[in-house]
Design a protein around this motif. Structure first.
Motif, short mmCIF file in Angstrom:
data_model
loop_
_atom_site.label_atom_id
_atom_site.label_comp_id
_atom_site.label_asym_id
_atom_site.label_seq_id
_atom_site.Cartn_x
_atom_site.Cartn_y
_atom_site.Cartn_z
N LEU A 1 0.85 -1.54 -0.10
CA LEU A 1 0.14 0.40 0.01
C LEU A 1 0.98 1.64 -0.11
N ILE A 2 0.31 2.55 -0.62
CA ILE A 2 1.11 3.48 -0.91
C ILE A 2 0.48 4.58 -1.22
N PHE A 3 0.61 5.72 0.72
CA PHE A 3 -0.40 6.66 0.63
C PHE A 3 0.72 7.77 0.19
N HIS A 4 -0.10 9.12 0.34
CA HIS A 4 0.68 10.34 0.35
C HIS A 4 -0.87 11.35 -0.34
N ASP A 5 0.04 12.77 -0.10
CA ASP A 5 -1.08 13.63 -0.77
C ASP A 5 -1.03 14.18 -1.76
N GLY A 6 -0.73 13.78 -2.15
CA GLY A 6 -0.28 14.85 -3.93
C GLY A 6 0.16 15.42 -3.83
N THR A 7 1.26 16.14 -3.54
CA THR A 7 1.97 17.18 -3.34
C THR A 7 3.65 16.96 -3.77
N GLY A 8 3.61 15.28 -3.68
CA GLY A 8 5.88 15.26 -3.83
C GLY A 8 6.31 15.54 -2.57
N SER A 9 5.77 16.46 -1.43
CA SER A 9 6.55 16.12 -0.15
C SER A 9 5.51 16.21 1.07
N GLY A 10 5.62 16.67 2.29
CA GLY A 10 5.02 15.65 3.00
C GLY A 10 5.78 14.57 3.72
N VAL A 11 4.06 13.18 3.61
CA VAL A 11 4.84 12.45 4.14
C VAL A 11 4.20 10.69 2.86
N VAL A 12 5.23 10.15 2.61
CA VAL A 12 4.77 9.47 2.11
C VAL A 12 4.86 7.78 2.87
N LEU A 13 3.94 7.35 2.80
CA LEU A 13 3.76 6.19 4.08
C LEU A 13 2.93 5.02 3.40
N SER A 14 4.13 3.92 3.43
CA SER A 14 4.05 3.12 2.80
C SER A 14 3.95 1.44 3.72
N PHE A 15 3.27 0.28 3.45
CA PHE A 15 3.13 -0.99 3.68
C PHE A 15 4.15 -1.84 3.12
N GLN A 16 4.24 -3.22 3.48
CA GLN A 16 5.15 -4.20 2.57
C GLN A 16 4.57 -5.55 4.02
N TRP A 17 3.82 -6.71 2.76
CA TRP A 17 3.61 -7.68 3.77
C TRP A 17 4.56 -7.90 3.99
N PHE A 18 4.76 -8.36 5.05
CA PHE A 18 5.79 -9.70 5.82
C PHE A 18 5.17 -10.21 6.85
N PHE A 19 6.14 -11.30 7.36
CA PHE A 19 6.46 -11.69 8.72
C PHE A 19 6.99 -12.76 8.92
N VAL A 20 7.51 -12.97 10.14
CA VAL A 20 8.57 -14.34 10.41
C VAL A 20 7.31 -15.47 10.31
#
Length: 439
Positions: free
Chosen positions: A236-255
């Motif tokens: 999953l990739i989230f951001h506000d579209g401005t190219g600044s601020g926060v880009v928040l990403s999730f990647q599936w992983f576990f032991v």
């Protein structure tokens, strides 16, 4: 006794009199079962209820004699309360040998059915007094009160949580039981770059958490990808579209309980934001802001959760997992400005469907605490001493059943509290990068 000890009615609880009371849990027929070795491996959950407040005791009891358990330290209430303090005492297991060491069998992983065949069975029912009432403390600890100058929680593990029923919210205390504040998600952070890349590696609980954090930050889901043979998004990739601020990403992983976890970790390219985005086969390929791809943006905050998809792992199995993942974790942690370990959340064995069989024999909080979290914490602190450990276990251990979606997932209020803890961890990490100026 073989079966009876796993029933709450086998046990009784009472409080000792006086200004410093203790909670005693013992067999109802203590004469027949005095000093019985078969009762020396029981486990309980004790919730202290001060009116609106619920505190779960996190430390294990002492054992006065075999089969007689004593709790004598109770956290103080946040606010003054009227009337006696109630103790809700629930039986987890009347018999769980090896649970306190995280090693209920000799192997790296235990089969739940094999553990159940030793006489282990989850209860979850409440233990009452001899008169059938809930135990009460006539003299509970004095309230610590609220203070306007309460400081930010400086240590996030351990981090005892208090559930406030009226507000349907959580507050936190330090190890001494004194109140401390968390930093609300979205608050200004001390050392935020123009583009802050927050990367979370984890399982479905982490995916729910990232989605909730994105909502709290007013970020938009810009892209998602679901890997082959998976039912839910693995990126999953989230951001506000401005190219600044926060880009928040999730990647599936576990032991896992096999070497595929090391291969999965090796496939996660965190060398730069551009490289990471390019490594995911999004369809169609999103039009990323130029700042995402034109510069070598490194991970600002890397959060890791080992997840709960390998409930059969024992302490030795979890250590084998850390050995297997060591090279991949060293490489990826070395790419991030700040790193964090999110301890695996508590589970609710009482809601595991009966059709799943005796999964509770291994999918339970003794194993999560004493095998998975204990080993993960030990490994991270010794290998990456600057990593901030965040105690999600205590928070979710305190979470009432009304805020649990199923045996391992929660409602949004819990993920909101976790998001605030993530933000608090980032605040503490930023202070290392940009220490506060002296007055």
């Amino acid at each position: 006794m073989y079966y009876g000890r796993n029933n709450a009615s086998f046990w009784v609880a009472h409080a000792t009199p006086g200004r410093n009371p203790a909670l005693i849990i013992r067999p109802a027929d203590d004469e027949a079962f005095r000093q019985c070795p078969g009762l020396a491996a029981a486990s309980f959950v004790v919730t202290v209820r001060y009116g609106n407040e619920s505190h779960v005791l996190l430390d294990p009891p002492s054992q006065l004699e075999l089969g007689v358990y004593r709790y004598e330290s109770f956290p103080p209430p946040r606010l003054p309360t009227i009337g006696p303090t109630e103790l809700e005492v629930r039986l987890d297991f009347g018999f769980y040998p090896g649970g306190d060491s995280g090693q209920p069998c000799d192997d790296t992983a235990c089969m739940p059915l094999d553990v159940a065949h030793t006489g282990t069975a989850f209860s979850g029912d409440e233990i009452r007094s001899e008169t059938g009432e809930r135990v009460r403390l006539a003299h509970g600890p004095r309230a610590v009160g609220r203070s306007a100058d309460t400081s930010t929680c400086s240590t996030l593990d351990p981090l005892p949580a208090v559930y406030m029923a009226t507000e349907n919210d959580f507050v936190f205390t330090d190890e001494e039981g004194m109140p401390c504040n968390v930093v609300a998600a979205g608050s200004a952070l001390p050392a935020t770059p123009d583009l802050r890349w927050i990367q979370v590696l984890g399982d479905s609980n982490s995916r729910y958490l990232v989605t909730r954090l994105a909502e709290m930050l007013n970020l938009t889901l810009a892209a998602e990808h679901t890997a082959v043979n998976e039912k839910h998004p693995t990126t999953l990739i989230f951001h506000d579209g401005t190219g600044s601020g926060v880009v928040l990403s999730f990647q599936w992983f576990f032991v896992r309980q096999d070497p595929s976890d090391a291969r999965n970790l090796a496939a996660i390219n965190l060398s730069s934001l551009a490289a990471y985005l390019d490594s995911i086969p999004f369809a169609p390929t999103p039009a990323w802001p130029k700042s995402f791809t034109a510069t070598e943006t490194r991970v600002t905050d890397l959060f890791l959760s080992f997840g709960s998809h390998a409930p059969g792992l024992t302490q030795s199995g979890m250590r084998a997992g850390m050995d297997r993942l060591d090279a991949g974790l060293r490489e990826r942690f070395g790419l991030a400005r700040s790193t964090y370990l999110l301890l695996t959340a508590a589970t609710e064995p009482s809601t595991i469907p009966e059709s799943y069989g005796p999964q509770s024999a291994m999918r339970n909080n003794m194993i999560i605490k004493n095998a998975q979290n204990a080993v993960a914490n030990e490994y991270i602190r010794s290998t990456f001493p600057d990593t901030i450990v965040v105690d999600f276990f205590s928070l979710t251990r305190t979470t009432p059943l009304s805020l649990k979606k199923d045996s391992v997932h929660f409602l949004s209020e819990v993920y909101s509290a976790q998001a605030d803890l993530m933000w608090t961890a980032m605040h503490l990490a930023d202070l290392r990068v940009e220490p506060p100026s002296l007055p």
